[in-house]
Scaffold this motif. Structure first.
Motif, PDB file in Angstrom:
ATOM      1  N   LEU A   8       0.831  -1.202   0.000  1.00  0.00           N
ATOM      2  CA  LEU A   8       0.000   0.000   0.000  1.00  0.00           C
ATOM      3  C   LEU A   8       0.867   1.254   0.000  1.00  0.00           C
ATOM      4  N   GLU A   9       1.943   1.247   0.814  1.00  0.00           N
ATOM      5  CA  GLU A   9       2.834   2.409   0.827  1.00  0.00           C
ATOM      6  C   GLU A   9       3.463   2.613  -0.550  1.00  0.00           C
ATOM      7  N   GLN A  10       3.877   1.537  -1.182  1.00  0.00           N
ATOM      8  CA  GLN A  10       4.460   1.666  -2.514  1.00  0.00           C
ATOM      9  C   GLN A  10       3.432   2.186  -3.513  1.00  0.00           C
ATOM     10  N   TYR A  11       2.195   1.722  -3.381  1.00  0.00           N
ATOM     11  CA  TYR A  11       1.131   2.226  -4.249  1.00  0.00           C
ATOM     12  C   TYR A  11       0.969   3.738  -4.076  1.00  0.00           C
ATOM     13  N   ILE A  12       0.988   4.184  -2.803  1.00  0.00           N
ATOM     14  CA  ILE A  12       0.863   5.626  -2.541  1.00  0.00           C
ATOM     15  C   ILE A  12       2.015   6.384  -3.183  1.00  0.00           C
ATOM     16  N   LEU A  13       3.228   5.878  -2.993  1.00  0.00           N
ATOM     17  CA  LEU A  13       4.403   6.541  -3.566  1.00  0.00           C
ATOM     18  C   LEU A  13       4.321   6.628  -5.089  1.00  0.00           C
ATOM     19  N   ASN A  14       3.689   5.627  -5.692  1.00  0.00           N
ATOM     20  CA  ASN A  14       3.543   5.625  -7.150  1.00  0.00           C
ATOM     21  C   ASN A  14       2.487   6.602  -7.638  1.00  0.00           C
ATOM     22  N   HIS A  15       1.684   7.136  -6.705  1.00  0.00           N
ATOM     23  CA  HIS A  15       0.558   7.979  -7.114  1.00  0.00           C
ATOM     24  C   HIS A  15       0.583   9.359  -6.467  1.00  0.00           C
ATOM     25  N   ILE A  16       1.738   9.776  -5.997  1.00  0.00           N
ATOM     26  CA  ILE A  16       1.904  11.148  -5.521  1.00  0.00           C
ATOM     27  C   ILE A  16       2.993  11.817  -6.352  1.00  0.00           C
ATOM     28  N   ASP A  17       3.172  13.116  -6.156  1.00  0.00           N
ATOM     29  CA  ASP A  17       4.200  13.836  -6.906  1.00  0.00           C
ATOM     30  C   ASP A  17       5.563  13.182  -6.718  1.00  0.00           C
ATOM     31  N   ASN A  18       6.374  13.237  -7.756  1.00  0.00           N
ATOM     32  CA  ASN A  18       7.721  12.665  -7.693  1.00  0.00           C
ATOM     33  C   ASN A  18       8.565  13.375  -6.635  1.00  0.00           C
ATOM     34  N   GLU A  19       9.491  12.637  -6.065  1.00  0.00           N
ATOM     35  CA  GLU A  19      10.369  13.183  -5.041  1.00  0.00           C
ATOM     36  C   GLU A  19      11.334  14.198  -5.643  1.00  0.00           C
ATOM     37  N   ASP A  20      11.517  15.304  -4.943  1.00  0.00           N
ATOM     38  CA  ASP A  20      12.516  16.297  -5.316  1.00  0.00           C
ATOM     39  C   ASP A  20      13.872  15.589  -5.424  1.00  0.00           C
ATOM     40  N   PRO A  21      14.601  15.750  -6.549  1.00  0.00           N
ATOM     41  CA  PRO A  21      15.887  15.059  -6.705  1.00  0.00           C
ATOM     42  C   PRO A  21      16.884  15.351  -5.590  1.00  0.00           C
ATOM     43  N   ILE A  22      16.866  16.571  -5.055  1.00  0.00           N
ATOM     44  CA  ILE A  22      17.786  16.906  -3.959  1.00  0.00           C
ATOM     45  C   ILE A  22      17.405  16.133  -2.704  1.00  0.00           C
ATOM     46  N   LEU A  23      16.094  16.019  -2.436  1.00  0.00           N
ATOM     47  CA  LEU A  23      15.649  15.250  -1.282  1.00  0.00           C
ATOM     48  C   LEU A  23      15.945  13.762  -1.469  1.00  0.00           C
ATOM     49  N   SER A  24      15.810  13.281  -2.687  1.00  0.00           N
ATOM     50  CA  SER A  24      16.147  11.886  -2.963  1.00  0.00           C
ATOM     51  C   SER A  24      17.624  11.620  -2.692  1.00  0.00           C
ATOM     52  N   ALA A  72      13.066  19.731   7.168  1.00  0.00           N
ATOM     53  CA  ALA A  72      13.193  21.194   7.090  1.00  0.00           C
ATOM     54  C   ALA A  72      13.012  21.676   5.655  1.00  0.00           C
ATOM     55  N   ILE A  73      13.654  21.002   4.714  1.00  0.00           N
ATOM     56  CA  ILE A  73      13.514  21.383   3.307  1.00  0.00           C
ATOM     57  C   ILE A  73      12.071  21.191   2.853  1.00  0.00           C
ATOM     58  N   SER A  74      11.462  20.090   3.263  1.00  0.00           N
ATOM     59  CA  SER A  74      10.070  19.821   2.882  1.00  0.00           C
ATOM     60  C   SER A  74       9.133  20.904   3.405  1.00  0.00           C
ATOM     61  N   LEU A  75       9.302  21.281   4.661  1.00  0.00           N
ATOM     62  CA  LEU A  75       8.455  22.307   5.269  1.00  0.00           C
ATOM     63  C   LEU A  75       8.700  23.682   4.651  1.00  0.00           C
ATOM     64  N   ALA A  76       9.953  23.985   4.352  1.00  0.00           N
ATOM     65  CA  ALA A  76      10.302  25.310   3.823  1.00  0.00           C
ATOM     66  C   ALA A  76       9.655  25.581   2.474  1.00  0.00           C
ATOM     67  N   LYS A  77       9.277  24.536   1.757  1.00  0.00           N
ATOM     68  CA  LYS A  77       8.641  24.716   0.451  1.00  0.00           C
ATOM     69  C   LYS A  77       7.296  25.439   0.556  1.00  0.00           C
ATOM     70  N   GLY A  78       6.692  25.465   1.756  1.00  0.00           N
ATOM     71  CA  GLY A  78       5.401  26.119   1.925  1.00  0.00           C
ATOM     72  C   GLY A  78       5.483  27.530   2.486  1.00  0.00           C
ATOM     73  N   PHE A  99      23.425  21.452   6.493  1.00  0.00           N
ATOM     74  CA  PHE A  99      23.641  22.739   5.813  1.00  0.00           C
ATOM     75  C   PHE A  99      24.017  22.535   4.353  1.00  0.00           C
ATOM     76  N   SER A 100      24.781  21.486   4.056  1.00  0.00           N
ATOM     77  CA  SER A 100      25.175  21.249   2.667  1.00  0.00           C
ATOM     78  C   SER A 100      23.942  21.027   1.789  1.00  0.00           C
ATOM     79  N   TYR A 101      22.919  20.386   2.339  1.00  0.00           N
ATOM     80  CA  TYR A 101      21.701  20.165   1.562  1.00  0.00           C
ATOM     81  C   TYR A 101      20.806  21.394   1.542  1.00  0.00           C
ATOM     82  N   PHE A 102      20.849  22.199   2.579  1.00  0.00           N
ATOM     83  CA  PHE A 102      20.128  23.470   2.529  1.00  0.00           C
ATOM     84  C   PHE A 102      20.698  24.332   1.399  1.00  0.00           C
ATOM     85  N   GLU A 103      22.020  24.302   1.250  1.00  0.00           N
ATOM     86  CA  GLU A 103      22.652  25.043   0.154  1.00  0.00           C
ATOM     87  C   GLU A 103      22.237  24.481  -1.200  1.00  0.00           C
ATOM     88  N   LYS A 104      22.270  23.158  -1.339  1.00  0.00           N
ATOM     89  CA  LYS A 104      21.892  22.535  -2.605  1.00  0.00           C
ATOM     90  C   LYS A 104      20.449  22.853  -2.976  1.00  0.00           C
TER      91      LYS A 104
END
Length: 213
Positions: A8-24, A72-78, A99-104
């Motif tokens: 079920l979790e995989q099904y959900i992942l297949n049916h929501i927006d794609n993951e941000d490449p930086i977050l991936s 933090a990155i996920s929340l900051a998008k809003g 911090f390195s990912y906040f920069e990216k």
């Protein structure tokens, strides 16, 4: 339920927006190089945090527990334009990684890192927050909630992670299991707090969602 929950979790992942490449990349890097990597929010929870943040459209966000920075990155998008996210992490060894990912992500000026004990740092912040994400020491959830509630704007939202604690909240508790006891105390505390409306989202380890009346 055999493999139905994973399916079920995989099904959900297949049916929501794609993951941000930086977050991936952050998620892969966390699992390859950081202890307790399962604490990383991941795509499903991260997408919900982003969605909720965009619904709230906060000017200021407070996060307790940065870990490697996924949430933090996920929340900051809003955030509204010009908004800020303050994130507090007690483990100084994770500061440069996050911090390195906040920069990216182009968020190094938007996300303000604080390293140290939240109970010393947060009271000194002269801000009102429209959204708070609690994901730090489960033993201190009640104290952290009381620490932030007066800093939350009217109609503001508090999200508390891990409040079902892998189902331990409905199992017998060992006397030395202070984290489960802390979560149980928090869940009871906010259920009976007239200052907030309360519901629980049964996602992963559970997210309690509170709206300040």
């Amino acid at each position: 339920m055999h493999n139905s929950s994973l399916d079920l979790e995989q099904y959900i992942l297949n049916h929501i927006d794609n993951e941000d490449p930086i977050l991936s990349q952050l998620d892969r890097d966390t699992h390859a190089n950081v202890l307790y990597s399962r604490m990383c929010s991941g795509h499903l929870q991260g997408s919900i945090l982003t969605f909720l943040s965009k619904l709230v459209s906060p000017q200021n966000i407070l996060e307790l527990g940065t870990f490697t920075g996924y949430s933090a990155i996920s929340l900051a998008k809003g955030l509204k334009e010009g908004g800020k996210l303050h994130t507090v992490e007690i483990n100084d060894e994770l500061e440069e990684f996050a911090f390195s990912y906040f920069e990216k992500a182009g968020l190094s000026e938007t996300i303000i890192q604080h390293i140290g004990n939240a109970e010393e740092i947060v009271p000194a912040l002269d801000e009102t927050f429209d959204l708070v994400f609690m994901d730090a020491d489960k033993r201190r959830y009640v104290e952290h909630y009381e620490m932030v509630i007066d800093k939350v704007s009217q109609g503001g939202v508090i999200l508390a992670d891990n409040t079902l604690w892998d189902g331990k909240v409905v199992e017998p508790i060992a006397n030395n299991d202070l984290q489960t006891k802390g979560i149980l105390a928090f869940n009871d505390h906010v259920k009976n707090d007239p200052r907030v409306e309360t519901t629980i989202l049964p996602l992963r380890d559970g997210i309690t969602m509170l709206r300040k009346r």
